[in-house]
Write an enzyme that holds these catalytic residues in place. Sequence first.
Site, PDB file in Angstrom:
ATOM      1  N   GLU A 242       0.852  -0.984  -0.132  1.00 18.59           N
ATOM      2  CA  GLU A 242      -0.056  -0.026  -0.022  1.00 18.59           C
ATOM      3  C   GLU A 242       1.010   1.067   0.136  1.00 18.59           C
ATOM      4  O   GLU A 242       0.661   2.248  -0.733  1.00 18.59           O
ATOM      5  CB  GLU A 242      -0.947  -0.012   1.333  1.00 18.59           C
ATOM      6  CG  GLU A 242      -1.827   1.397   1.528  1.00 18.59           C
ATOM      7  CD  GLU A 242      -2.768   1.175   2.364  1.00 18.59           C
ATOM      8  OE1 GLU A 242      -3.466   0.194   2.719  1.00 18.59           O
ATOM      9  OE2 GLU A 242      -3.435   2.167   2.501  1.00 18.59           O
ATOM     10  N   ARG A 243       2.069   1.333   0.748  1.00 16.83           N
ATOM     11  CA  ARG A 243       2.707   2.321   1.003  1.00 16.83           C
ATOM     12  C   ARG A 243       3.873   2.414  -0.233  1.00 16.83           C
ATOM     13  O   ARG A 243       3.893   3.910  -0.860  1.00 16.83           O
ATOM     14  CB  ARG A 243       3.695   2.312   2.248  1.00 16.83           C
ATOM     15  CG  ARG A 243       2.607   2.516   3.412  1.00 16.83           C
ATOM     16  CD  ARG A 243       3.280   2.098   4.775  1.00 16.83           C
ATOM     17  NE  ARG A 243       2.214   2.357   5.722  1.00 16.83           N
ATOM     18  CZ  ARG A 243       2.029   1.832   7.046  1.00 16.83           C
ATOM     19  NH1 ARG A 243       3.003   1.187   7.231  1.00 16.83           N
ATOM     20  NH2 ARG A 243       0.971   2.155   7.715  1.00 16.83           N
TER      21      ARG A 243
END
Length: 386
Positions: A242-243
């Site tokens: 996600e990051r």
Amino acid sequence: MRFTEEHQQLRRTVRDFVEKEINPHVDEWEKAGAFPAHEVFKKMGRLNLLGVNKPEEYGGLGLDYSYQMCVTEELGTCRCGSIPMAIGVQTDMATPALARWGTHELKKEFLAPAIAGECVAAIAVSEASGGSDVAAIKTTAKKDGSDYIINGSKMWITNAAQADWLCLLVNTGDGPVHANKTLVIVPTKTKGVEIGAKIAKLGMHASDTCPVFFENVRVPQRNRIGEEGMGFMMQMVQFQEERICGAIGSVRGMDRLIDATIEYCKERETFGQPLIANQVVHFRMAELKTEVEALRSLCYRCVEEYINGTDATMLASMAKLKAGRLAREVSDSCLQYWGGMGFTWDNPAARSYRDSRLLSIGGGADEIMLGIIAKLMGILPRRKKS
Ligand SMILES: Cc1cc2nc3c(=O)[nH]c(=O)nc-3n(C[C@H](O)[C@H](O)[C@H](O)COP(=O)(O)OP(=O)(O)OC[C@H]3O[C@@H](n4cnc5c(N)ncnc54)[C@H](O)[C@@H]3O)c2cc1C
């Protein structure tokens, strides 16, 4: 990072897709406050763009994450942040844990259609009582025969209004907060699941964001991802993609805005010369370009570590932190040079200003990234046990 012809081909496919299937509709979808996720995802599924690094057995291409990174980077050519974010939820937020730890049956039932673009997925972690402190979530799943009964609520869930299933983080026990959580797949059609009204947001307008409520929602325990009690750990691992997705996904948008601003500043004249002729303006553009290139390199290095199996937590957190801050700086600086035009709603700098603000908040706020980095540097003070 050495890109092969396959990487370049994939990049071209994504850019073409964005140009033909997304950009012509962006203004309309942003105004409508939603985009037709099922329609767009189906088209992406046909081009194999939703499972690039997912196993071939479930319809993916079985490539390493550097290829997924190229997809995300090129999705940044969308003329808004909202649609790449919604796609990123499907590829990098709601499905990594399922692909890594789900049973064969669970992957057949939920991962394969997500990769094919036949369904829309959402990740449901945050709650109204707090999003940064994931360990403090309150939603519970209690065993009842071979089922779980889920009660509680989630907040800020991207794609929720159109989602077919949620990757849901719940408490399955009363033990220590890092060892009592579990990820469970919950189809949104299940009795007792209620999707709340869309939240009116500052930006990311074409992406829907809603609260989700669970009242005695019964799902089979076989919908659990991996072992019970491992959900917190799995979600922390799932956060890596996600990051990285958030960070690399921001790069092209910044490039695009800087280029558009340069073009505008070449045409716009003040005091008898183009704006770009002022040193303060062309130096600022050069400085921002340099920063964007530095971020791009950081992302590539992070992904290199990730695909080599080295722990990429430090670089992923740094990339996410840097991206959030830089996106705010780029949109603010560019908006300034559009003058009054920059303050109008549909201006590209104005949209970027609104959309990019989320990057320092969602998926772990800047301060959470700083906490992770400080912890890995060994300088985070230990909390006293009460
Ligand atoms: C448009 C949008 C889409 C989202 N999509 C999803 C989704 O699909 N799924 C999902 O699960 N969640 C989603 N989120 C939630 C998002 O991840 C959270 O908003 C985020 O984690 C911050 O949580 P919070 O809003 O509860 O802020 P809080 O936890 O209340 O924190 C508020 C602020 O306090 C600061 N802060 C927090 N902790 C510390 C600390 N320890 N030290 C110093 N400062 C601190 C930070 O600046 C933070 O922004 C979304 C949010 C938005 C706005």
